[in-house]
Design an enzyme around this catalytic site. Sequence first.
Site, PDB file in Angstrom:
ATOM      1  N   ARG A 235       0.587  -4.300  11.349  1.00 41.82           N
ATOM      2  CA  ARG A 235       2.008  -4.143  11.018  1.00 41.82           C
ATOM      3  C   ARG A 235       2.858  -3.732  12.207  1.00 41.82           C
ATOM      4  O   ARG A 235       4.073  -3.572  12.065  1.00 41.82           O
ATOM      5  CB  ARG A 235       2.161  -3.137   9.875  1.00 41.82           C
TER       6      ARG A 235
ATOM      7  N   CYS B 262      -5.201   5.345   6.272  1.00 43.85           N
ATOM      8  CA  CYS B 262      -5.039   4.100   5.528  1.00 43.85           C
ATOM      9  C   CYS B 262      -6.377   3.396   5.340  1.00 43.85           C
ATOM     10  O   CYS B 262      -7.248   3.498   6.182  1.00 43.85           O
ATOM     11  CB  CYS B 262      -4.073   3.173   6.257  1.00 43.85           C
TER      12      CYS B 262
ATOM     13  N   SER C 286       4.731   1.322   9.998  1.00 40.86           N
ATOM     14  CA  SER C 286       5.629   1.337   8.840  1.00 40.86           C
ATOM     15  C   SER C 286       6.632   2.482   8.922  1.00 40.86           C
ATOM     16  O   SER C 286       7.636   2.459   8.204  1.00 40.86           O
ATOM     17  CB  SER C 286       4.851   1.377   7.524  1.00 40.86           C
TER      18      SER C 286
ATOM     19  N   HIS D   6      -6.243   3.337  12.974  1.00 41.72           N
ATOM     20  CA  HIS D   6      -6.009   4.750  13.269  1.00 41.72           C
ATOM     21  C   HIS D   6      -7.222   5.364  13.971  1.00 41.72           C
ATOM     22  O   HIS D   6      -7.086   6.303  14.747  1.00 41.72           O
ATOM     23  CB  HIS D   6      -5.655   5.516  11.992  1.00 41.72           C
TER      24      HIS D   6
ATOM     25  N   CYS E 199       0.244   4.542   5.348  1.00 39.42           N
ATOM     26  CA  CYS E 199       0.224   4.795   6.791  1.00 39.42           C
ATOM     27  C   CYS E 199       1.422   5.652   7.194  1.00 39.42           C
ATOM     28  O   CYS E 199       1.310   6.562   8.008  1.00 39.42           O
ATOM     29  CB  CYS E 199       0.319   3.481   7.567  1.00 39.42           C
TER      30      CYS E 199
ATOM     31  N   CYS F 221      -5.097  -1.100   6.825  1.00 43.04           N
ATOM     32  CA  CYS F 221      -5.356  -1.318   8.254  1.00 43.04           C
ATOM     33  C   CYS F 221      -6.522  -0.372   8.551  1.00 43.04           C
ATOM     34  O   CYS F 221      -6.356   0.725   9.038  1.00 43.04           O
ATOM     35  CB  CYS F 221      -4.142  -1.017   9.103  1.00 43.04           C
TER      36      CYS F 221
ATOM     37  N   GLU G  98       0.865  -1.172   0.000  1.00 42.76           N
ATOM     38  CA  GLU G  98       0.000   0.000   0.000  1.00 42.76           C
ATOM     39  C   GLU G  98       0.907   1.229   0.000  1.00 42.76           C
ATOM     40  O   GLU G  98       1.797   1.359   0.821  1.00 42.76           O
ATOM     41  CB  GLU G  98      -0.880  -0.069   1.264  1.00 42.76           C
TER      42      GLU G  98
ATOM     43  N   CYS H  41       3.376  -0.648   4.554  1.00 49.71           N
ATOM     44  CA  CYS H  41       2.272   0.229   4.195  1.00 49.71           C
ATOM     45  C   CYS H  41       2.773   1.662   4.251  1.00 49.71           C
ATOM     46  O   CYS H  41       2.877   2.246   5.322  1.00 49.71           O
ATOM     47  CB  CYS H  41       1.076   0.058   5.098  1.00 49.71           C
TER      48      CYS H  41
HETATM   49 NI1  NFE Z   1      -1.728   1.208   6.138  1.00 51.33          NI
HETATM   50 FE1  NFE Z   1      -0.969   0.442   9.136  1.00 51.33          FE
HETATM   51  C1  NFE Z   1      -1.027  -1.174   9.978  1.00 51.33           C
HETATM   52  C2  NFE Z   1      -0.853   1.427  10.615  1.00 51.33           C
HETATM   53  S1  NFE Z   1       1.164   0.340   8.920  1.00 51.33           S
HETATM   54  S2  NFE Z   1      -1.377  -0.486   7.176  1.00 51.33           S
HETATM   55  O1  NFE Z   1      -1.114  -2.224  10.380  1.00 51.33           O
HETATM   56  O2  NFE Z   1      -0.806   2.082  11.407  1.00 51.33           O
HETATM   57  O3  NFE Z   1       2.103   1.372   9.010  1.00 51.33           O
END
Ligand code: NFE
Length: 573
Positions: free
Chosen positions: A484, A61, A507, A68, A555, A64, A14, A552
Amino acid sequence: MSERVVVDPITRIEGHLRVEAQMEGNNIAQAYSSGTMVRGIETILKGRDPRDAWAFAQRICGVCTLVHGVASIRAVEDALKYRIPPNAEIIRNLMIAAQYVHDHVMHFYHLHALDWVDVVSALSADPKATSELAQSLSSWPKASVGYFRDTQNKLKRFVEAGQLGIFAKAYWGHPAYKLPPEANLMAVSHYLEALEWQRDVVKLHAIFGGKNPHPMFLVGGVPSPIDLNSDSAINAKRLAQVQEVIDKMRTFVDQVYIPDTLAVASFYKDWGERGEGVGNFLCYGDFPMSGMGDPSSFLIPPGVILDRDLSKIHPIDMESPDEIKEFVSHSWYDYSGGKDEGLHPYVGETNLHYTGPKPPYRQLNVDESYSWLKSPRWNGKAMEVGPLARVLMLYASGHEMTKELVGMTLAKLDLPPRALFSTLGRTAARTLETKIIVEAMQGWYDSLIANIKAGDTKTFNETQWDPSTWPKEARGVGYTEAPRGGLAHWVVIKDGVIDNYQAVVPSTWNAGPRDAENQAGPYEAALQDNHQLQDPKQPIEILRTIHSFDPCIACAVHVTDPEGEELVQVQIR
Ligand code: NFE
Ligand code: MG
């Protein structure tokens, strides 16, 4: 000095990631990880009602999809001292857990498998031998000769039409592929089945959060009222559907995902000897059963493991101004106090300053800034976050099921414990934690049902909902373990609105560039660990290790150029 091997963009992730590898012969001597696009969430949150922040933050994102949102409401609840009801805690756990299981299965089959599975080779498999192989590994019912013959015919039609579609753009036929045709055909079948499976299991988010991606959240609880007599609330029918989803998840994990991981890994044991990297691991911890204020109730404990030493777990304090800091020495940002200082997220800054080459460019100047990702550090050290960090944390803290699963995996693959710290170990850890989480889901579901049976249907606390009761200034940190890795949002609230908001995401921890002391980030260090490229023109080895982290970058680069200027052109070759 030899040329750099450049992979840009790294696909099946992503967002946009570029890796430059400085070669010494066929060996990677130095690796550089660069996030080449930039987005804009931290800045636009300023001045808003903190109770609305989750709806914006969640758009960081769509992979995931909910984490958030969770980190955001927890940050605001921490700042404003909200307590949430036990049912809300359980429903959040179920939603976060469902995200893990969904995300990890998708990652294994759709983002990572094709680094190890040669789709084209599946065309020459014998369906009868494939059926025998599948039945020797698992009791999964879709394993007949006819079933594999049908999959193979479907695949043939793709190839004959010259349209590999979802399977296009890979290094088919590369000598680094080691699976026999029958294992390739079995894995391709499961790739297609996982696409169907995920459509069903995602319903859990729709039931509790209205939709997916981006389910609804609520500071103070969850927005899903429980009323067994209402058609528009969580009722007996909906709860039965949740049980069905959990059953479906467990079956797929037990009968497909785990056996496939072990089967594929058995052909790639040499990948247990490379791709580790920094050797430091960090978890914020998650899955509370008695509130975020009581980490002793977490399924995944918080803490830090240093230098692969599993005999000691170091405590972590997310409020301490000295522990977690983000550096921008090699990132396209400025700090008001100078480029080489580190800032704790409560006082974090997001000041964009692109100084990289004008595209298209051959290579980045890595002595200066070369990424839109910052470099988070804990006590000055680079940290790996994610499934491997969590499995090691569970193992180090004596979690019985983890110890059994790790022991079983190493024994079946005949690998030493050291192999945990590797590309293969990271991928296996993701599978093992999926098993741990999916089993825990049943326990949380049973607790929810028991609460409802005992008459407790509360899912939201209205205490302190009125901003006039808030302190003039407050700050808080909300965290979760996203698929992640450890994810945290820090919020500063002044006069009822957001004064500062900083997200440090998994990430960013893993994919960030070098820091003020020139220490490599985890992706970079992992690629510098024993990587030879068989064919530098087809650097599948780089993909294997980078994908093992499940990158990702959407993110990780959650800030934007305010003018919407084009910062880099991406060309897919
Ligand atoms: Ni866009 Fe995320 C996860 C977060 S990774 S996937 O799991 O926070 O950086
Ligand atoms: Mg940030």
